[in-house]
Design an enzyme around this catalytic site. Structure first.
Site, PDB file in Angstrom:
ATOM      1  N   HIS A  91       0.825  -1.221   0.000  1.00 36.61           N
ATOM      2  CA  HIS A  91       0.000   0.000   0.000  1.00 36.61           C
ATOM      3  C   HIS A  91       0.854   1.264   0.000  1.00 36.61           C
ATOM      4  O   HIS A  91       0.386   2.338  -0.376  1.00 36.61           O
ATOM      5  CB  HIS A  91      -0.943   0.019   1.209  1.00 36.61           C
ATOM      6  CG  HIS A  91      -2.203  -0.775   0.970  1.00 36.61           C
ATOM      7  ND1 HIS A  91      -3.415  -0.195   0.744  1.00 36.61           N
ATOM      8  CD2 HIS A  91      -2.400  -2.101   0.885  1.00 36.61           C
ATOM      9  CE1 HIS A  91      -4.328  -1.138   0.532  1.00 36.61           C
ATOM     10  NE2 HIS A  91      -3.725  -2.305   0.607  1.00 36.61           N
ATOM     11  N   ASP A 135      -0.563  -7.544   1.553  1.00 38.76           N
ATOM     12  CA  ASP A 135      -0.013  -6.182   1.562  1.00 38.76           C
ATOM     13  C   ASP A 135       1.480  -6.196   1.885  1.00 38.76           C
ATOM     14  O   ASP A 135       1.909  -5.761   2.966  1.00 38.76           O
ATOM     15  CB  ASP A 135      -0.777  -5.317   2.581  1.00 38.76           C
ATOM     16  CG  ASP A 135      -0.401  -3.841   2.468  1.00 38.76           C
ATOM     17  OD1 ASP A 135      -0.727  -3.077   3.392  1.00 38.76           O
ATOM     18  OD2 ASP A 135       0.239  -3.471   1.461  1.00 38.76           O
ATOM     19  N   SER A 145       3.042   2.250   8.390  1.00 42.10           N
ATOM     20  CA  SER A 145       2.798   1.092   7.498  1.00 42.10           C
ATOM     21  C   SER A 145       4.107   0.512   7.001  1.00 42.10           C
ATOM     22  O   SER A 145       5.050   1.258   6.697  1.00 42.10           O
ATOM     23  CB  SER A 145       1.952   1.522   6.301  1.00 42.10           C
ATOM     24  OG  SER A 145       0.660   1.890   6.731  1.00 42.10           O
TER      25      SER A 145
HETATM   26  N1  LIG Z   1      -3.816   1.965  13.420  1.00 40.99           N
HETATM   27  C1  LIG Z   1      -3.827   1.383  12.104  1.00 40.99           C
HETATM   28  C2  LIG Z   1      -3.053   2.175  11.094  1.00 40.99           C
HETATM   29  C3  LIG Z   1      -1.788   1.718  10.688  1.00 40.99           C
HETATM   30  C4  LIG Z   1      -1.092   2.448   9.697  1.00 40.99           C
HETATM   31  C5  LIG Z   1      -1.639   3.628   9.145  1.00 40.99           C
HETATM   32  C6  LIG Z   1      -2.893   4.082   9.599  1.00 40.99           C
HETATM   33  N2  LIG Z   1      -3.503   5.244   9.122  1.00 40.99           N
HETATM   34  C7  LIG Z   1      -3.337   5.786   7.875  1.00 40.99           C
HETATM   35  N3  LIG Z   1      -2.740   5.210   6.835  1.00 40.99           N
HETATM   36  N4  LIG Z   1      -2.795   6.090   5.767  1.00 40.99           N
HETATM   37  C8  LIG Z   1      -3.435   7.238   6.171  1.00 40.99           C
HETATM   38  N5  LIG Z   1      -3.714   8.371   5.492  1.00 40.99           N
HETATM   39  C9  LIG Z   1      -4.377   9.354   6.173  1.00 40.99           C
HETATM   40  N6  LIG Z   1      -4.747   9.250   7.467  1.00 40.99           N
HETATM   41  C10 LIG Z   1      -4.453   8.120   8.163  1.00 40.99           C
HETATM   42  N7  LIG Z   1      -4.808   8.005   9.494  1.00 40.99           N
HETATM   43  C11 LIG Z   1      -5.030   9.063  10.380  1.00 40.99           C
HETATM   44  C12 LIG Z   1      -4.511  10.348  10.142  1.00 40.99           C
HETATM   45  C13 LIG Z   1      -4.750  11.372  11.094  1.00 40.99           C
HETATM   46  C14 LIG Z   1      -5.489  11.122  12.256  1.00 40.99           C
HETATM   47  C15 LIG Z   1      -5.993   9.841  12.463  1.00 40.99           C
HETATM   48  O1  LIG Z   1      -6.722   9.608  13.576  1.00 40.99           O
HETATM   49  C16 LIG Z   1      -5.761   8.823  11.542  1.00 40.99           C
HETATM   50  C17 LIG Z   1      -3.799   7.080   7.502  1.00 40.99           C
HETATM   51  C18 LIG Z   1      -3.601   3.351  10.573  1.00 40.99           C
END
Ligand SMILES: NCc1cccc(Nc2n[nH]c3ncnc(Nc4cccc(O)c4)c23)c1
Length: 232
Positions: free
Chosen positions: A41, A89, A183
């Site tokens: 991803h 992934d 990630s």
């Molecule tokens: N906890 C699981 C996890 C693992 C890896 C990545 C992610 N999140 C995200 N991966 N890509 C993203 N693009 C935009 N926003 C995102 N999350 C986000 C951003 C700001 C505040 C908030 O509460 C959440 C993500 C979530």
């Protein structure tokens, strides 16, 4: 990483920062001297541009003795990966040359036995992902310990509602959690990489959406196969 703390510098010498134009995009880890494992991803917003891989780093900006940016010869996303779900992934990156191994750059073994990590096992996850919901980006590597939760709990209709396959695992996400930019980093349990951070629902720090990881044992043959074929 939300709710974590700064890692002890260079105690995770397997950690990689996947970068585009000098900007951290995703985590990863050194799985062999010339290979870094991350998440497919991570290539979603990059098109066919190749990452650069930073190894030996604690700070993303300061000068450090063994910090080095490697060019990538080729990127191999798992053929089953796609932008519509979290399946397969994984992304293997072949570095232009073998990484120079030292105190700050080391390979991390990954789990090859396909057996679930027991629920409540406490594992570690590290990364340069955002440390606040407002999107604050850390300069130095962060880490957090998280307990594994069972697939049944993670698949409950109030959580991930049956989308967690046998090739995935979950950790509790109450407050302390992975987030944007983490990630591709490894979930390390007992010194062995058991999984790779996947964004899943992209939610962070909410106990109703546990963190999801791609388990590595089911992919051992694919990982070995790609490395063997490309190394020649
Ligand atoms: N906890 C699981 C996890 C693992 C890896 C990545 C992610 N999140 C995200 N991966 N890509 C993203 N693009 C935009 N926003 C995102 N999350 C986000 C951003 C700001 C505040 C908030 O509460 C959440 C993500 C979530």
């Amino acid at each position: 990483i939300l709710g974590g703390y700064e890692a002890r510098p260079h105690l995770k010498p397997f950690m990689a920062s996947l970068q585009l134009d000098g900007q951290h995009v995703c985590g990863g880890f050194l799985v062999a001297e010339q290979w870094v494992l991350s998440a497919a991803h991570c290539t979603e917003e990059t098109g066919d541009k190749l990452f650069q891989v930073l190894l030996g780093a604690h700070s993303l900006t300061e000068q450090e003795p063994h910090k080095r940016l490697y060019r990538v010869r080729a990127q191999f996303p798992h053929p089953g990966s796609n932008k519509h779900n979290n399946k397969d992934d994984l992304l293997l990156l072949q570095l232009e040359e073998k990484a120079e191994l030292n105190a700050d750059v080391q390979v991390l073994p990954f789990q090859r036995e396909d057996r679930d990590v027991a629920p409540d096992t406490v594992c570690e996850v590290a990364g340069w992902g955002i440390t606040s919901h407002s999107g604050r980006r850390p300069d130095r590597l962060q880490q957090v310990e998280r307990p594994v939760i069972s697939r049944d709990v993670c698949n409950h209709r109030t959580r991930h509602d049956g989308t967690i396959t046998n090739n995935m695992m979950c950790t509790d996400s109450r407050r302390r959690d992975t987030c944007k930019g983490d990630s591709g980093g490894p979930l390390v349990c007992g010194g062995v990489a058991e999984g790779l951070v996947t964004a899943g629902s992209r939610v962070c720090g909410n106990y109703k959406k546990p963190a999801i990881y791609t388990r590595l044992a089911p992919y051992a043959a694919w990982i070995d196969g790609v490395m063997a074929s490309a190394d020649g």
